[in-house]
Design a protein around this motif. Structure first.
Motif, PDB file in Angstrom:
ATOM      1  N   ASP A  84      13.848  -7.035 -25.329  1.00 46.27           N
ATOM      2  CA  ASP A  84      14.654  -6.165 -26.202  1.00 46.27           C
ATOM      3  C   ASP A  84      14.327  -6.399 -27.676  1.00 46.27           C
ATOM      4  OD1 ASP A  84      15.855  -5.046 -24.002  1.00 46.27           O
ATOM      5  OD2 ASP A  84      17.615  -6.360 -24.057  1.00 46.27           O
ATOM      6  N   LYS A  85      14.102  -7.655 -28.046  1.00 45.53           N
ATOM      7  CA  LYS A  85      13.774  -7.970 -29.437  1.00 45.53           C
ATOM      8  C   LYS A  85      12.413  -7.396 -29.829  1.00 45.53           C
ATOM      9  CE  LYS A  85      12.516 -12.173 -30.424  1.00 45.53           C
ATOM     10  NZ  LYS A  85      12.537 -13.645 -30.669  1.00 45.53           N
TER      11      LYS A  85
ATOM     12  N   GLU B  15       5.208 -13.522 -19.283  1.00 39.54           N
ATOM     13  CA  GLU B  15       6.350 -14.436 -19.420  1.00 39.54           C
ATOM     14  C   GLU B  15       7.050 -14.251 -20.760  1.00 39.54           C
ATOM     15  OE1 GLU B  15       4.480 -18.182 -18.887  1.00 39.54           O
ATOM     16  OE2 GLU B  15       4.290 -17.998 -16.710  1.00 39.54           O
ATOM     17  N   TYR B  16       6.275 -14.127 -21.814  1.00 39.29           N
ATOM     18  CA  TYR B  16       6.859 -13.999 -23.153  1.00 39.29           C
ATOM     19  C   TYR B  16       7.602 -12.669 -23.301  1.00 39.29           C
ATOM     20  CZ  TYR B  16       7.288 -14.206 -28.224  1.00 39.29           C
ATOM     21  OH  TYR B  16       7.793 -14.237 -29.511  1.00 39.29           O
ATOM     22  N   LEU B  17       7.017 -11.596 -22.808  1.00 43.98           N
ATOM     23  CA  LEU B  17       7.662 -10.290 -22.927  1.00 43.98           C
ATOM     24  C   LEU B  17       8.964 -10.241 -22.145  1.00 43.98           C
ATOM     25  CD1 LEU B  17       4.644  -7.804 -22.665  1.00 43.98           C
ATOM     26  CD2 LEU B  17       5.769  -8.679 -24.718  1.00 43.98           C
TER      27      LEU B  17
ATOM     28  N   MET C 181       3.579  -8.383 -13.790  1.00 52.41           N
ATOM     29  CA  MET C 181       4.796  -9.166 -13.983  1.00 52.41           C
ATOM     30  C   MET C 181       5.928  -8.282 -14.496  1.00 52.41           C
ATOM     31  SD  MET C 181       3.182 -12.669 -15.591  1.00 52.41           S
ATOM     32  CE  MET C 181       4.768 -13.508 -15.699  1.00 52.41           C
ATOM     33  N   LEU C 182       5.601  -7.360 -15.393  1.00 51.52           N
ATOM     34  CA  LEU C 182       6.624  -6.460 -15.943  1.00 51.52           C
ATOM     35  C   LEU C 182       7.197  -5.541 -14.868  1.00 51.52           C
ATOM     36  CD1 LEU C 182       4.929  -5.472 -19.335  1.00 51.52           C
ATOM     37  CD2 LEU C 182       6.934  -6.927 -19.054  1.00 51.52           C
ATOM     38  N   THR C 183       6.331  -4.901 -14.120  1.00 52.79           N
ATOM     39  CA  THR C 183       6.798  -3.939 -13.108  1.00 52.79           C
ATOM     40  C   THR C 183       7.572  -4.630 -11.987  1.00 52.79           C
ATOM     41  OG1 THR C 183       4.639  -4.044 -12.002  1.00 52.79           O
ATOM     42  CG2 THR C 183       4.974  -2.274 -13.594  1.00 52.79           C
ATOM     43  N   LYS C 184       7.198  -5.868 -11.692  1.00 52.36           N
ATOM     44  CA  LYS C 184       7.930  -6.623 -10.671  1.00 52.36           C
ATOM     45  C   LYS C 184       9.385  -6.819 -11.073  1.00 52.36           C
ATOM     46  CE  LYS C 184       7.832 -10.979  -8.087  1.00 52.36           C
ATOM     47  NZ  LYS C 184       7.139 -12.285  -7.909  1.00 52.36           N
ATOM     48  N   GLU C 185       9.635  -6.906 -12.378  1.00 55.18           N
ATOM     49  CA  GLU C 185      10.997  -7.077 -12.894  1.00 55.18           C
ATOM     50  C   GLU C 185      11.630  -5.763 -13.340  1.00 55.18           C
ATOM     51  OE1 GLU C 185      12.602  -9.897 -12.635  1.00 55.18           O
ATOM     52  OE2 GLU C 185      10.807 -10.815 -11.745  1.00 55.18           O
ATOM     53  N   GLY C 186      11.050  -4.656 -12.930  1.00 54.42           N
ATOM     54  CA  GLY C 186      11.633  -3.349 -13.216  1.00 54.42           C
ATOM     55  C   GLY C 186      11.350  -2.804 -14.602  1.00 54.42           C
TER      56      GLY C 186
END
Length: 379
Positions: A180-181, A173-175, A218-223
């Motif tokens: 980008d930051k 969630e945090y990432l 979670m990351l890969t689910k959002e590309g």
């Protein structure tokens, strides 16, 4: 002759009184409550059940919190408590258990040292069984076969994978909210370091695995690409405390070594720190602060995630120096253990009524204390 008999009787009565009130030899094994000195040199209130509590290491901050909570609860229950510090040594703890049994313990409460195999826990369970003494293992997972080998044996702890899953969810969630930051070298990926507390420990294994796996999902689910371990030549994707103490010192040493070669200037800075517990998170933060990060002043901050939500970690989170933790409820752990101890004190089965109050595994006498997420929005 009559006078002599009276004199001898008086002497015998004085001797008997002295033997009943003499102080036993002390041992450096631990500390205890108040009022009367016990056989291992500790203090107790002299009432009711004698419970001997064996801690794997007093230096563990979370365990120290559990100990403080349990000391108060046992004293309030009128249970004589005798605390023992194994200082990370299983042979020492095994000797302490045998000493306590010989001294007349009524209940063994054991935070086992050795977790990589069931042998040590089984040996302690067998000793308790031979002496017909209930035994409650806690915090550090023991094998189901150990608990099931004795009807007066139980375990109180967490569900090990939960902390890893919760940590992974918070990281993901945090990432996603700050990607980008956080991508300092703008390579489109987030590099991380993982600090592992101990090899072979169920909690450490689960936290190390699921924190990364769940964040990656979670990351890969959002590309987004999966997390990348900072050292692509490493044979394992973690750095472990070689002493098995989950210590701030170990993480601090590792992090300082990393920062000597990995930096923003070299475009290879570690962009995420994941730790199996808050002490290792603290050690990493201290090293980062030495390099100008995580000072809570609005400057550059590398996200750091821990487990336990200790008082120190909560303070660091509120100051903006640490990102989040997973709360392991020390008071809840102590309350659950002392509820089982209360059953023993009352002459009941150790697990009597426990399923009505707590979460218990279906096939073994293991009681689970839930974790909770903790971040800057937590109260």
């Amino acid at each position: 002759m009559k006078k002599l008999a009276v004199l001898l009787a008086a002497v015998l009565m004085v001797g008997a009184f002295a033997s009943c009130t003499s102080t036993p030899a002390s041992s450096p094994a631990g500390d205890g409550g108040n009022s009367q000195t016990s056989q291992n040199g500790q203090q107790n209130n002299g009432e009711g059940l004698r419970a001997d509590v064996f801690y794997y290491d007093y230096s563990d901050v979370y365990i120290s919190t559990v100990r403080n909570e349990m000391d108060t609860m046992l004293q309030d229950m009128g249970i004589e408590r005798n605390n023992w510090d194994a200082a990370g040594s299983q042979p020492s703890q095994s000797d302490q258990v045998n000493t306590a049994i010989t001294a007349g313990s009524d209940l063994l409460i054991v935070n086992i040292v050795e977790t990589s195999s069931p042998d040590a826990a089984q040996n302690i369970c067998d000793a308790a069984k031979n002496a017909n003494i209930p035994v409650i293992f806690f915090n550090r997972e023991v094998d189901n076969s150990v608990v099931n080998s004795y009807e007066k044996c139980a375990f109180v702890g967490t569900n090990a994978p939960d902390a890893g899953h919760m940590q992974g969810e918070m990281i993901g969630e945090y990432l996603l909210a700050n990607y980008d930051k956080l991508d300092l070298n703008k390579d489109g990926k987030i590099s991380y370091v993982m600090f592992k507390g101990q090899e072979g420990n169920a909690e450490a294994e689960a936290r190390t695995q699921y924190a990364v796996e769940d964040a990656d999902a979670m990351l890969t689910k959002e590309g987004k690409p999966k997390l990348v371990y900072y050292d692509d030549k490493a044979s394992t994707k973690y750095l472990v405390d070689q002493n098995g103490k989950w210590s701030a010192g170990a993480a601090n040493d590792y992090m300082n070594t990393i920062l000597s070669s990995y930096s923003e200037a070299n475009k290879n800075m570690v962009e995420l720190v994941i730790a199996n517990n808050d002490e290792m998170a603290k050690g990493a933060i201290s090293a980062l602060q030495g390099a100008g990060y995580n000072n809570g002043d609005g400057g550059k901050t590398i996200p750091v995630f821990g487990v336990d939500a200790t008082a120190d970690a909560r303070a660091l989170i509120s100051e903006g120096k640490m990102t989040a933790s997973v709360m392991q409820d020390a008071a809840g752990m102590a309350k659950t253990i002392t509820t089982l101890a209360g059953n023993v004190k009352d002459g009941k089965d150790v697990m009597d009524g426990i399923k009505d109050q707590f979460t218990v595994d279906s096939d073994v006498a293991k009681v689970r204390v839930p974790y909770q997420k903790y971040d800057s929005s937590s109260k």
